[in-house]
Design an enzyme around this catalytic site. Sequence first.
Site, short mmCIF file in Angstrom:
data_model
loop_
_atom_site.label_atom_id
_atom_site.label_comp_id
_atom_site.label_asym_id
_atom_site.label_seq_id
_atom_site.Cartn_x
_atom_site.Cartn_y
_atom_site.Cartn_z
N HIS A 1 -3.12 10.92 0.91
CA HIS A 1 -2.53 10.70 2.24
C HIS A 1 -2.03 12.07 2.72
O HIS A 1 -0.84 12.25 2.98
CB HIS A 1 -1.44 9.64 2.16
CG HIS A 1 -1.18 8.92 3.45
ND1 HIS A 1 -1.28 7.55 3.60
CD2 HIS A 1 -0.81 9.37 4.67
CE1 HIS A 1 -0.97 7.20 4.84
NE2 HIS A 1 -0.68 8.29 5.52
N ASN B 1 -7.18 1.40 10.18
CA ASN B 1 -5.85 1.74 10.70
C ASN B 1 -5.98 1.81 12.21
O ASN B 1 -6.79 2.57 12.74
CB ASN B 1 -5.39 3.12 10.21
CG ASN B 1 -5.13 3.16 8.71
OD1 ASN B 1 -5.34 2.19 8.00
ND2 ASN B 1 -4.66 4.30 8.23
N ARG C 1 0.86 -1.19 0.00
CA ARG C 1 0.00 0.00 0.00
C ARG C 1 0.89 1.23 0.00
O ARG C 1 1.67 1.44 0.94
CB ARG C 1 -0.90 -0.03 1.24
CG ARG C 1 -1.74 1.20 1.37
CD ARG C 1 -2.69 1.20 2.57
NE ARG C 1 -3.21 2.55 2.64
CZ ARG C 1 -3.24 3.32 3.71
NH1 ARG C 1 -2.84 2.85 4.88
NH2 ARG C 1 -3.67 4.55 3.65
N GLU D 1 -7.30 8.13 6.47
CA GLU D 1 -7.56 8.75 7.77
C GLU D 1 -8.12 10.17 7.68
O GLU D 1 -7.50 11.13 8.16
CB GLU D 1 -6.29 8.74 8.63
CG GLU D 1 -5.82 7.33 8.94
CD GLU D 1 -4.69 7.30 9.98
OE1 GLU D 1 -4.14 8.36 10.32
OE2 GLU D 1 -4.38 6.19 10.44
N TYR E 1 -3.78 1.95 15.94
CA TYR E 1 -2.53 2.06 16.70
C TYR E 1 -2.73 1.87 18.20
O TYR E 1 -1.95 1.19 18.85
CB TYR E 1 -1.84 3.41 16.42
CG TYR E 1 -1.29 3.44 15.01
CD1 TYR E 1 -0.04 2.91 14.73
CD2 TYR E 1 -2.06 3.90 13.95
CE1 TYR E 1 0.45 2.87 13.43
CE2 TYR E 1 -1.58 3.87 12.65
CZ TYR E 1 -0.32 3.35 12.40
OH TYR E 1 0.16 3.29 11.12
N GLU F 1 -3.36 -0.33 8.27
CA GLU F 1 -2.14 0.09 8.98
C GLU F 1 -2.17 -0.49 10.39
O GLU F 1 -3.19 -0.42 11.07
CB GLU F 1 -2.03 1.62 9.12
CG GLU F 1 -1.71 2.34 7.85
CD GLU F 1 -1.57 3.86 8.04
OE1 GLU F 1 -1.24 4.33 9.16
OE2 GLU F 1 -1.81 4.58 7.05
#
Length: 443
Positions: free
Chosen positions: A124, A290, A80, A169, A292, A352
């Site tokens: 992005h 995504n 990606r 995002e 985290y 991600e």
Amino acid sequence: MTTTPMPEFPAGFRWGVATSAYQIEGAATTDGRGRSIWDTFAHTAGRIADGSTGDEACDHYHRYAEDAALLAGLGVSAYRFSIAWPRIQPDGTGPANPAGLDFYDRLVDALLDAGVDPVATLFHWDLPQALEDAGGWLHRDTAARFAEYADLVAARLGDRVKLWIPLNEPFIHMSLGHGMGVHAPGRMLLFDAFPVAHHQLLGHGLAVAALRAHGTAPVAIANNYSPVRLAGDTDADRAAGAAYHALHNRLFTDPLLGLGYPEELGLDPALVRDGDLDVIAAPLDALGVNYYNPTGIRAAEEGSPLPFEIVPLTGYPRTAFDWPVAPDGLRDLLLGLHDTYGDALPPIQITESGCAYHDGPDGQGRVDDPERIAYLDGHIRAVREAMDAGVEVTGYFVWSLLDNWEWAEGFTKRFGLVHVDYATQRRTPKSSYAWFRDRVIRR
Ligand code: FCB
């Protein structure tokens, strides 16, 4: 990390790695590339932790063949990357810059030659500066410009890209870029940043139509999600948690999946014109997640401009970003998406997942990163647990292939499976690279 073998994943599960253009490409003025809001922001004194810029980054623009070889060596089935809008349209409008398209054409062919599926993100965060000067994502017209750009890219690459991701995002771009001023373009509008949400989503929906007109490749979106962990148990804490959840996790997903905007966020109805919600809810082939870390929330103090307060979570190991390492958050998030959206939820790809640590070569030149291995091990198992509980997950992309330029943190945060020495551009696979290849992908 546990020593139990990694659980099985279905045949065809997509193992990949992810990057983005401004974080790795460098070559900021090469071949007619225009300026983006990140060039402007990074070149503004005081914005970036170490005063660096992405002017050179990992010099991937010139070293893409070496990086494609690293992907082949890793054995991933997909990569990606993102396309820099200012390479394609230096001022954000008008005909394509052929040299910009040529670069991605070369990259896509190098990936296919290496047996790696190209997965292309269109935005992005590197908006052409000229569009920002005309109002950026606060301005409805930017959505139409985005669809024109998508059309130019798809006309050239639509025969070879295997998955399109129009936006990365949009929540982070709205909140950090336009709400809090931490990212480009550096606006501090708090809730007055909502037009940025609506116009990105409208741009996404228009781009989906443009992409579909050029081929059959599936289309997704990569959303950032963070499950809420309440740091208190009063009614006010719970209300704060619900408010944060609506903002971070529902603002984009609800309208994408046909539910309209969460009412409690109180978006100005004048923003949303007739037909917009139908454009935004264009069917998606996959939902990119995504993830985290979770977010600690409690009730805000009297007089706070926000209806919640973000608090550090205790009791977790932490990364070099000081983010808590919480694989259970990924499992809970996936289960929550499944419960909330039911049949409306498309198959999920983790677009991600990764962590920063202060990795560097030892005396022998080896880069050992056991914390990253432990992080990925835990998060991949969490995905499997969610799948066992009925959530359809079809891929997992590690952020990131390479150490790279981490936005406001500059070069101070290393997320790569491959170490980059920025002085020499030498790439050194870390121990996590071999682990991901041998223990996860090629088992
Ligand atoms: C995500 C971004 C990505 C990278 C990681 C660490 O929010 O999409 O570019 O910065 O965080």
